[in-house]
Enzyme design. Structure first.
Site, mmCIF file in Angstrom:
data_model
loop_
_atom_site.group_PDB
_atom_site.id
_atom_site.type_symbol
_atom_site.label_atom_id
_atom_site.label_comp_id
_atom_site.label_asym_id
_atom_site.label_seq_id
_atom_site.Cartn_x
_atom_site.Cartn_y
_atom_site.Cartn_z
ATOM 1 N N VAL A 96 0.786 -1.070 0.139
ATOM 2 C CA VAL A 96 -0.156 0.005 -0.048
ATOM 3 C C VAL A 96 1.060 1.073 0.078
ATOM 4 O O VAL A 96 1.755 1.573 0.809
ATOM 5 C CB VAL A 96 -0.874 -0.030 1.431
ATOM 6 C CG1 VAL A 96 -1.630 1.504 1.145
ATOM 7 C CG2 VAL A 96 -1.912 -1.178 1.344
ATOM 8 N N ILE A 113 5.502 4.885 0.866
ATOM 9 C CA ILE A 113 5.181 5.569 2.178
ATOM 10 C C ILE A 113 5.039 4.573 3.356
ATOM 11 O O ILE A 113 4.391 3.390 2.936
ATOM 12 C CB ILE A 113 3.678 6.204 1.848
ATOM 13 C CG1 ILE A 113 3.748 7.105 0.668
ATOM 14 C CG2 ILE A 113 3.260 7.010 3.136
ATOM 15 C CD1 ILE A 113 2.207 7.538 0.416
ATOM 16 N N LYS A 133 -5.866 -2.027 -1.753
ATOM 17 C CA LYS A 133 -5.017 -1.251 -0.898
ATOM 18 C C LYS A 133 -5.816 -0.687 0.311
ATOM 19 O O LYS A 133 -5.449 -0.773 1.588
ATOM 20 C CB LYS A 133 -4.300 -0.189 -1.347
ATOM 21 C CG LYS A 133 -3.481 -0.534 -2.571
ATOM 22 C CD LYS A 133 -2.940 0.198 -3.341
ATOM 23 C CE LYS A 133 -1.631 0.083 -4.317
ATOM 24 N NZ LYS A 133 -1.380 1.182 -5.199
#
Ligand code: NAP
Ligand code: HSE
Length: 408
Positions: free
Chosen positions: A124, A128, A197
């Site tokens: 996901v 990040i 996600k």
């Protein structure tokens, strides 16, 4: 020497190979075997020919390999290989959201009962660190929502339509060339990638696996440049959002285009960048932003997970998952919506307006180029779907998207 097996040597796998062989992650880290479909294929990143194999047993049955990095994509055979590796006590790092969204609970159980680790940060938000942040947040917070732009390809497309007024298919081709798009880009454009996600984030945030059939999903295939320009004239950006929202005892998950005011952070996240906003009762609203796709950012997240495995602490110990609930979701929240309906001449316009007025109050209407544009008053999703279903049945081309105000 720490020996790893690498399954997949495409965009992400070749990036992982480059980082590991650079020695940045650990001088004694070594990729011992690389599984691919076709070992003889010419590759942009080179690796010694003897590393390549098309036989998964060369990795799974090698006792020297204690960690398998799975970056192939698709459900099978990756799901089976991950299960086999974990059952043999080998730790697994994967970027595969399809496998994790459907089997996170089962695979974490297998890992835990075999003394192995399973990490999936890159599944996901690319680079990040959202999974590790969310696993920290749930230790103290009750999460009320996770909302995000979770697909780099579609954010890239929407950004380019808005800035360059270019054709959808042409921009998609550019995203494919840059390595963002899935092997089957309809997974990006129709929302499946984002659905997986947001299902992973919602499962972690709310402690429940997500049943795909309960997710409301509307893709961006039908967006026109006219929609982007009309939204901008009303003061909004169109963004493709995934959202999980706590609702009573349960939670709702949706994937759909949404209009966001220009002055929100989320409305200004562009190109292949992703953003995720989580809201907790103690922490309030938090935003995480960064490159959501692409070789280096994603490979960085994968190799960071490899380092976590080597440190031998279970950073996902706070993830507790109940099985998916098969009860249908209820979307009772009220939102304003943007609506675009095509018509053909005066009578068609008048008939369209009558249909709209029979279900909702007419509001902020603009008409040009045989299209009617409108911002509705606050209504719920079922009413909008009913209205748009009726308009589409009578041959109108229709597009609608909710207006999202509850973001940073
Ligand atoms: P990709 O470029 O299509 O590469 C896939 C690799 O896996 C190729 O090397 C391919 O072998 C190999 N492979 C596929 N099926 C196989 C099979 N059945 N047996 C053996 N090898 C097989 O994919 P990618 O973009 O790197 O994505 C990999 C994973 O990371 C996917 O789960 C994707 O969703 C995820 N991900 C990608 C990104 C991104 O920006 N690309 C970001 C985050 C997560 P050949 O080379 O011989 O064809
Ligand atoms: N196709 C995906 C995207 C890759 O565009 O976001 C990263 O998961």
């Amino acid at each position: 020497m720490m020996n790893f097996g690498l399954m997949g040597f495409g965009t992400v796998g070749s990036g992982v190979y480059e980082i590991i062989s650079s020695g940045k992650a650990g001088k004694d880290y070594n990729i011992k075997k690389i599984l691919v479909r076709d070992p003889s294929k010419p590759r942009k990143v080179s690796a010694p020919g003897e590393l390549f194999t098309k036989d998964a047993a060369d990795i799974l049955e090698d006792e020297d390999i204690k960690l398998v990095i799975c970056v192939m994509g698709g459900m099978e055979p990756e799901y089976t290989y991950i299960k086999q590796a974990l059952s043999l006590g080998k730790s697994v790092v994967t970027a595969n959201k399809e496998v994790i969204a459907a089997h996170m609970d089962e695979l974490l159980d297998i890992a835990r009962s075999n003394g192995a680790y399973l990490y999936f940060e890159a599944s996901v938000g690319g680079g990040i660190p959202i999974i590790s942040s969310l696993t920290d947040l749930i230790k103290l917070n009750t999460i009320s929502q996770v909302t995000g732009i979770l697909n780099g390809t579609t954010n890239f497309i929407l950004t380019k339509i808005s800035r360059e007024h270019r054709d959808f298919a042409d921009i998609l081709k550019e995203a494919q060339e840059m390595g963002f798009a899935e092997a089957d880009p309809s997974a990006d454009v129709d929302g499946y990638d984002m659905m997986r996600k947001i299902s992973i984030l919602s499962a972690i945030a709310f402690g429940n696996m997500v049943d795909e059939s309960n997710v409301i999903m509307r893709g961006i295939r039908n967006i026109l440049l006219d929609d982007v320009l009309a939204a901008e004239s009303y003061g909004y950006k169109i963004k493709f959002l995934g959202q999980g929202v706590r609702s009573g005892e349960g939670f709702n998950v949706c994937v759909e285009p949404a209009l966001i005011k220009n002055d929100f952070v989320v409305g200004n996240v562009n190109e292949e960048y992703n953003v995720i906003m989580a809201q907790g009762d103690l922490i309030g609203k938090l935003c995480f932003m960064g490159k959501g796709a692409g070789k280096n950012a994603t490979a960085e997240a994968v190799v960071s997970d490899v380092i976590k495995v080597m440190s031998k602490t279970d950073e996902y110990s706070s993830i507790k998952l109940k099985p998916a609930n098969s009860e249908g979701a209820r979307f009772e929240e009220m939102h304003e919506y943007y609506l675009r309906v095509s018509f053909n001449g005066y009578y068609s316009l008048s008939n369209t307006l009558d249909k709209i007025s029979s279900l909702i109050k007419r509001n902020k209407i603009r008409v040009y180029n045989n299209m009617l544009f409108m911002i509705t008053e606050a209504v719920n999703d079922s009413l909008m779907r009913e209205l748009c279903g009726q308009l589409a049945e009578s041959g109108r081309d229709v597009f609608f998207a909710r207006i999202e105000n509850n973001v940073l």
